[in-house]
Design a protein around this motif. Structure first.
Motif, PDB file in Angstrom:
ATOM      1  N   GLY A 299      -4.740  15.602   3.355  1.00 11.59           N
ATOM      2  CA  GLY A 299      -4.668  14.195   2.999  1.00 11.59           C
ATOM      3  C   GLY A 299      -4.230  13.998   1.566  1.00 11.59           C
TER       4      GLY A 299
ATOM      5  N   TYR B  23      -9.424   8.263   9.706  1.00  9.53           N
ATOM      6  CA  TYR B  23      -9.638   6.827   9.670  1.00  9.53           C
ATOM      7  C   TYR B  23     -11.096   6.509   9.345  1.00  9.53           C
ATOM      8  CZ  TYR B  23      -5.148   6.900  11.991  1.00  9.53           C
ATOM      9  OH  TYR B  23      -3.831   7.129  12.289  1.00  9.53           O
TER      10      TYR B  23
ATOM     11  N   ASP C 287     -12.370   6.998   6.202  1.00  9.54           N
ATOM     12  CA  ASP C 287     -12.764   7.743   5.002  1.00  9.54           C
ATOM     13  C   ASP C 287     -12.164   7.173   3.714  1.00  9.54           C
ATOM     14  OD1 ASP C 287     -14.421   9.728   6.158  1.00  9.54           O
ATOM     15  OD2 ASP C 287     -12.659  10.859   6.809  1.00  9.54           O
ATOM     16  N   SER C 288     -11.195   6.268   3.833  1.00 12.95           N
ATOM     17  CA  SER C 288     -10.508   5.747   2.648  1.00 12.95           C
ATOM     18  C   SER C 288     -11.480   5.196   1.618  1.00 12.95           C
ATOM     19  CB  SER C 288      -9.516   4.644   3.045  1.00 12.95           C
ATOM     20  OG  SER C 288      -8.483   5.193   3.826  1.00 12.95           O
ATOM     21  N   GLY C 289     -11.203   5.506   0.351  1.00 11.69           N
ATOM     22  CA  GLY C 289     -12.051   5.064  -0.744  1.00 11.69           C
ATOM     23  C   GLY C 289     -13.157   6.043  -1.085  1.00 11.69           C
TER      24      GLY C 289
ATOM     25  N   THR D  45      -9.438  14.307   5.796  1.00  8.76           N
ATOM     26  CA  THR D  45      -9.994  12.972   5.992  1.00  8.76           C
ATOM     27  C   THR D  45      -9.370  12.340   7.231  1.00  8.76           C
ATOM     28  OG1 THR D  45      -8.299  12.087   4.536  1.00  8.76           O
ATOM     29  CG2 THR D  45     -10.443  12.592   3.554  1.00  8.76           C
TER      30      THR D  45
ATOM     31  N   TRP E 200       0.815  -1.216   0.000  1.00 15.05           N
ATOM     32  CA  TRP E 200       0.000   0.000   0.000  1.00 15.05           C
ATOM     33  C   TRP E 200       0.845   1.261   0.000  1.00 15.05           C
ATOM     34  CZ3 TRP E 200      -4.844  -0.706  -1.215  1.00 15.05           C
ATOM     35  CH2 TRP E 200      -5.435  -1.923  -0.930  1.00 15.05           C
TER      36      TRP E 200
ATOM     37  N   CYS F  96      -4.618  12.484  11.923  1.00 13.35           N
ATOM     38  CA  CYS F  96      -5.316  13.031  10.762  1.00 13.35           C
ATOM     39  C   CYS F  96      -5.787  14.465  10.932  1.00 13.35           C
ATOM     40  CB  CYS F  96      -6.473  12.129  10.373  1.00 13.35           C
ATOM     41  SG  CYS F  96      -7.571  11.699  11.716  1.00 13.35           S
TER      42      CYS F  96
ATOM     43  N   TYR G 176      -4.836  11.812  -2.106  1.00  9.37           N
ATOM     44  CA  TYR G 176      -5.902  11.206  -2.892  1.00  9.37           C
ATOM     45  C   TYR G 176      -5.332  10.631  -4.180  1.00  9.37           C
ATOM     46  CZ  TYR G 176      -8.542  14.172   0.245  1.00  9.37           C
ATOM     47  OH  TYR G 176      -9.044  14.760   1.372  1.00  9.37           O
TER      48      TYR G 176
ATOM     49  N   VAL H 260     -10.070   9.119  -1.745  1.00  9.40           N
ATOM     50  CA  VAL H 260      -9.313   9.192  -0.493  1.00  9.40           C
ATOM     51  C   VAL H 260      -8.346   8.015  -0.416  1.00  9.40           C
ATOM     52  CG1 VAL H 260      -9.424   9.218   2.030  1.00  9.40           C
ATOM     53  CG2 VAL H 260     -11.232  10.332   0.694  1.00  9.40           C
ATOM     54  N   SER H 261      -7.067   8.321  -0.181  1.00  7.01           N
ATOM     55  CA  SER H 261      -6.057   7.280  -0.140  1.00  7.01           C
ATOM     56  C   SER H 261      -5.349   7.213   1.207  1.00  7.01           C
ATOM     57  CB  SER H 261      -5.031   7.515  -1.259  1.00  7.01           C
ATOM     58  OG  SER H 261      -4.095   6.472  -1.304  1.00  7.01           O
ATOM     59  N   LEU H 262      -4.671   8.275   1.615  1.00  6.25           N
ATOM     60  CA  LEU H 262      -3.912   8.230   2.866  1.00  6.25           C
ATOM     61  C   LEU H 262      -3.751   9.608   3.461  1.00  6.25           C
ATOM     62  CD1 LEU H 262      -0.540   9.067   2.343  1.00  6.25           C
ATOM     63  CD2 LEU H 262      -1.001   7.270   0.697  1.00  6.25           C
TER      64      LEU H 262
END
Length: 167
Positions: A149, A120, A122-124, A118, A15, A144, A151, A137-139
């Motif tokens: 963030g 924890y 929110d990813s995707g 974003t 990842w 946070c 994307y 949303v990636s990392l």
């Protein structure tokens, strides 16, 4: 080992690489191919809207107004996930700052700021400008609420989306 590391290890995906989303899409292409058609149409209206997709290769410029939505935490510590879908209006961070702050590649964009980003869970989720989804949303930072963030840029996936989904 974190949950994300365990999942990454079990899927055989690194990842931390720039193509994390593309690896998932390629590895599980058969799942996406089989699920192109929804079992039943989603009702459009109210809080459910269709988003457009950007042109192939579109790279959102720094300063572009965008909106993120998600069910993730609203702070790093002492929080439970929200009961309602959350949203925040932010702006895209310029490329040079994005690279310096997050080590982003040309397949990534950065957006947000401390307290407006974003977290924890929110990813995707979508990063939308007007009616166009420009990011996924990636990392982000370990804490946070301290920075923006990162994307995945949808413009870099556009040709794959067209080939896989026909749109």
């Amino acid at each position: 080992m974190t949950v994300a590391e365990k999942v990454s290890e079990s899927l055989g995906i690194d990842w931390t690489k720039q193509n994390d989303l593309e690896e998932v899409l390629l590895k599980y292409r058969h799942v996406f191919e089989e699920s192109k058609q929804a079992a039943s149409p989603l009702p459009i209206g109210g809080n459910t809207q269709v988003v457009g997709l950007p042109a192939d290769g579109y790279d959102p410029p720094g300063g572009l107004a965008v909106t993120i939505t998600g069910w993730g935490l609203t702070a790093t510590t002492n929080q439970s996930p929200p009961f309602m879908l959350m949203k925040v209006d932010i702006t895209v961070i310029d490329r040079a700052s994005c690279v310096a702050r997050f080590g982003a590649t040309d397949r990534m964009i950065c957006a947000g700021e401390a307290g407006r980003s974003t977290c924890y869970g929110d990813s995707g989720g979508p990063l939308v400008s007007g009616g166009t989804q420009v990011g996924i949303v990636s990392l982000g930072r370990e804490y946070c609420d301290t920075d923006g963030g990162v994307y995945t840029t949808v413009g870099n996936l556009r040709s794959w989306i067209t080939a896989a989904a026909g749109v």
